[in-house]
Design an enzyme around this catalytic site. Structure first.
Site, PDB file in Angstrom:
ATOM      1  N   SER A  36       0.829  -1.207   0.000  1.00 23.21           N
ATOM      2  CA  SER A  36       0.000   0.000   0.000  1.00 23.21           C
ATOM      3  C   SER A  36       0.864   1.258   0.000  1.00 23.21           C
ATOM      4  O   SER A  36       0.595   2.216  -0.724  1.00 23.21           O
ATOM      5  CB  SER A  36      -0.923  -0.010   1.225  1.00 23.21           C
ATOM      6  OG  SER A  36      -1.659   1.199   1.304  1.00 23.21           O
ATOM      7  N   TRP A  64       2.292   1.644  -3.399  1.00 19.48           N
ATOM      8  CA  TRP A  64       1.260   2.071  -4.353  1.00 19.48           C
ATOM      9  C   TRP A  64       1.156   3.593  -4.378  1.00 19.48           C
ATOM     10  O   TRP A  64       0.917   4.190  -5.431  1.00 19.48           O
ATOM     11  CB  TRP A  64      -0.093   1.468  -3.960  1.00 19.48           C
ATOM     12  CG  TRP A  64      -1.238   1.891  -4.819  1.00 19.48           C
ATOM     13  CD1 TRP A  64      -1.673   1.280  -5.974  1.00 19.48           C
ATOM     14  CD2 TRP A  64      -2.104   3.022  -4.626  1.00 19.48           C
ATOM     15  NE1 TRP A  64      -2.755   1.950  -6.493  1.00 19.48           N
ATOM     16  CE2 TRP A  64      -3.040   3.025  -5.693  1.00 19.48           C
ATOM     17  CE3 TRP A  64      -2.187   4.021  -3.673  1.00 19.48           C
ATOM     18  CZ2 TRP A  64      -4.035   3.997  -5.815  1.00 19.48           C
ATOM     19  CZ3 TRP A  64      -3.177   4.989  -3.788  1.00 19.48           C
ATOM     20  CH2 TRP A  64      -4.081   4.973  -4.842  1.00 19.48           C
ATOM     21  N   HIS A  65       1.367   4.223  -3.222  1.00 14.74           N
ATOM     22  CA  HIS A  65       1.204   5.673  -3.138  1.00 14.74           C
ATOM     23  C   HIS A  65       2.308   6.443  -3.841  1.00 14.74           C
ATOM     24  O   HIS A  65       2.084   7.586  -4.240  1.00 14.74           O
ATOM     25  CB  HIS A  65       1.117   6.111  -1.672  1.00 14.74           C
ATOM     26  CG  HIS A  65      -0.227   5.873  -1.062  1.00 14.74           C
ATOM     27  ND1 HIS A  65      -0.582   4.669  -0.486  1.00 14.74           N
ATOM     28  CD2 HIS A  65      -1.309   6.677  -0.941  1.00 14.74           C
ATOM     29  CE1 HIS A  65      -1.831   4.738  -0.052  1.00 14.74           C
ATOM     30  NE2 HIS A  65      -2.288   5.943  -0.302  1.00 14.74           N
ATOM     31  N   GLY A  66       3.468   5.874  -3.983  1.00 14.33           N
ATOM     32  CA  GLY A  66       4.505   6.629  -4.673  1.00 14.33           C
ATOM     33  C   GLY A  66       5.851   5.947  -4.654  1.00 14.33           C
ATOM     34  O   GLY A  66       6.129   5.075  -3.823  1.00 14.33           O
ATOM     35  N   PHE A  96      -0.776  10.256  -7.609  1.00 15.71           N
ATOM     36  CA  PHE A  96      -0.670   8.819  -7.389  1.00 15.71           C
ATOM     37  C   PHE A  96      -1.353   8.019  -8.488  1.00 15.71           C
ATOM     38  O   PHE A  96      -1.272   6.829  -8.508  1.00 15.71           O
ATOM     39  CB  PHE A  96      -1.257   8.436  -6.016  1.00 15.71           C
ATOM     40  CG  PHE A  96      -0.619   9.190  -4.875  1.00 15.71           C
ATOM     41  CD1 PHE A  96       0.746   9.373  -4.826  1.00 15.71           C
ATOM     42  CD2 PHE A  96      -1.412   9.735  -3.876  1.00 15.71           C
ATOM     43  CE1 PHE A  96       1.335  10.074  -3.786  1.00 15.71           C
ATOM     44  CE2 PHE A  96      -0.836  10.431  -2.822  1.00 15.71           C
ATOM     45  CZ  PHE A  96       0.535  10.602  -2.775  1.00 15.71           C
TER      46      PHE A  96
END
Length: 471
Positions: A311, A314-316, A471
């Site tokens: 997670s 996934w954000h960056g 994102f």
């Protein structure tokens, strides 16, 4: 948007194909307005998953079905990985060799991150995976499927909709419902308030403090972290409210993406209430396939750390996001070990106006943990995050915080957070804070006018893009 609304309801003669065509064209124009070149990317991704879905529906051969779903996963994640993570991996590879005393040079590509790619990639993947798992029938209706993938209200920043919820809504005849549209307008109004009054005002000072943290007192850095905490909530949940509200104008129901998360009593409850569409996506497509909670405490811990690290990533493409994910997994650890990760499933202070002392203490502790985590999320590097925290915990934390310019705006930004929290608290059992259809007409219009006047008076209308667009 008004043009699309008119075309959708008044020029299609309520024909479902014509309505879907209007939405598909509008969605592609909306996305192409940012950069028309990346339209080919979303169309290509849609084509892959449309035909993979058909192939999965036609085959009963386990090997062929597995090959098809792996093809969908590989292509979608490869596109996401190239555009979002190529430079990160290249630089990390070079840094690793430098640490070993053998520095190497790597070429950094000038890659533009397509807006919304993380969101629509997960949305299309849920479609093919659900068909593979036989939880969903494949569609032969290309128009509906392409409109589902690119649906403009939630295309660039969610909610990440499952095909099982949103896609069937493109098949059914849609009739304009006045009450649904009015409630959508309420939610849009509240979303705008959260964005331009709360988030954008907080952003001015959060940005100033994080950019100049070396020259500011620890108490000011605490205020900066709190400003960012409300900035990211107002910004992201505000977008979700606007997206859900606009979708209701066109007869669609999107899933709730935020459920007043800052009133959570532990970190597990927070993640059941924050970015719900992503949290449940990782639960259903990563955590449960890994074994979920079935294999005992060790498996729970391992799988929890995996989903939070994924997670975070996934954000960056930054180590700060991985550390943020790791930190949240660590927050989870005591709950898992004590088997209390599913304790707070009901609403806080249920059927009461105020929380108990115990609940208030739990909310404050959870909020402080979340604020601390957001420092890593906001920092540009790990060095900056750790330096910020060290300075924040210095003796200067006990000094009065510094008033930044414009001074008056900083003070009213702080004060506006208080009634904002109060309104959200009173409406914490609703879908959104302006869900007041049951109230008297006088009360409703007083609320609408008050929120509108606050937007006009205190709204910041400078150039502030939504945070999650990156994102």
């Amino acid at each position: 948007m008004p043009i699309v609304f008119i075309l959708h309801w008044f020029t299609t003669n309520k024909n479902i194909k014509s309505q879907n065509a209007v939405l598909l064209v509008a969605s592609y124009v909306f996305y192409g307005w940012w950069d028309w070149r990346f339209l080919s990317l979303i169309i290509f991704s849609s084509c892959i998953d449309y035909f993979v879905g058909i192939g999965l529906g036609k085959s009963n051969d386990k090997r062929k079905r597995k090959l098809l779903v792996l093809t969908s996963i590989f292509i979608n994640l490869s596109l996401l990985g190239f555009f979002k993570y190529f430079n990160f991996f290249a630089e990390s590879f070079a840094n690793a060799f430098t640490l070993l005393g053998k520095p190497i040079e790597v070429s950094r590509l000038n890659i533009i991150l397509p807006v919304g790619i993380s969101f629509y990639t997960f949305q299309t993947l849920s479609y093919t995976i659900d068909i593979y798992k036989q939880r969903l029938e494949p569609t032969l209706n290309a128009l509906s499927f392409f409109a589902y993938v690119s649906f403009f209200p939630q295309l660039v920043a969610g909610p990440i909709e499952r095909a099982s919820n949103l896609l069937p809504q493109f098949y059914k005849k849609r009739v304009f419902e006045y009450d649904k549209a009015v409630d959508g307008m309420r939610q849009v109004l509240w979303g705008l308030f959260k964005k331009v009054v709360i988030a954008d005002n907080c952003a001015q000072f959060a940005n100033q403090i994080f950019e100049n943290y070396t020259n500011l007192s620890g108490s000011t850095l605490v205020i900066g972290a709190i400003f960012f905490t409300f900035q990211i909530y107002g910004d992201f949940s505000g977008y979700s409210d606007i997206a859900i509200g606009i979708a209701r104008f066109f007869g669609f129901n999107l899933m709730q993406n935020f459920a007043f998360p800052y009133f959570s009593r532990d970190i597990a409850e927070f993640w059941r209430r924050w970015h719900i569409s992503l949290s449940t996506w990782f639960r259903d497509y990563v955590y449960i396939p890994l074994g979920g909670s079935k294999g005992g405490t060790w498996m729970k811990i391992k799988n929890t750390f995996i989903i939070f690290l994924v997670s975070g990533f996934w954000h960056g493409a930054n180590w700060t996001f991985l550390v943020w994910g790791f930190l949240n997994a660590c927050y989870f650890l005591p709950l898992i070990l004590s088997n209390r990760n599913r304790n707070n499933l009901n609403s806080v202070a249920e059927n009461k106006v105020f929380p108990s002392i115990k609940e208030l203490f739990q909310i404050v502790i959870t909020f402080c943990l979340v604020v601390f985590g957001w420092i890593f999320f906001r920092a540009e590097s790990l060095d900056m995050a750790f330096s910020y925290i060290v300075r924040m915990m210095s003796i200067s934390t006990f000094m009065p915080f510094q008033i930044l310019t414009p001074k008056l705006q900083m003070l009213y930004s702080l004060w506006l957070i208080i009634p904002f929290i109060a309104i959200e608290w009173l409406q914490r059992n609703q879908q959104h804070a302006l869900a007041i259809a049951s109230k008297s007409k006088a009360f409703r219009w007083t609320a609408y006018i008050s929120v509108f006047m606050l937007i006009i008076t205190f709204g910041f209308f400078g150039k502030n893009e939504f945070i999650y667009f990156q994102f």
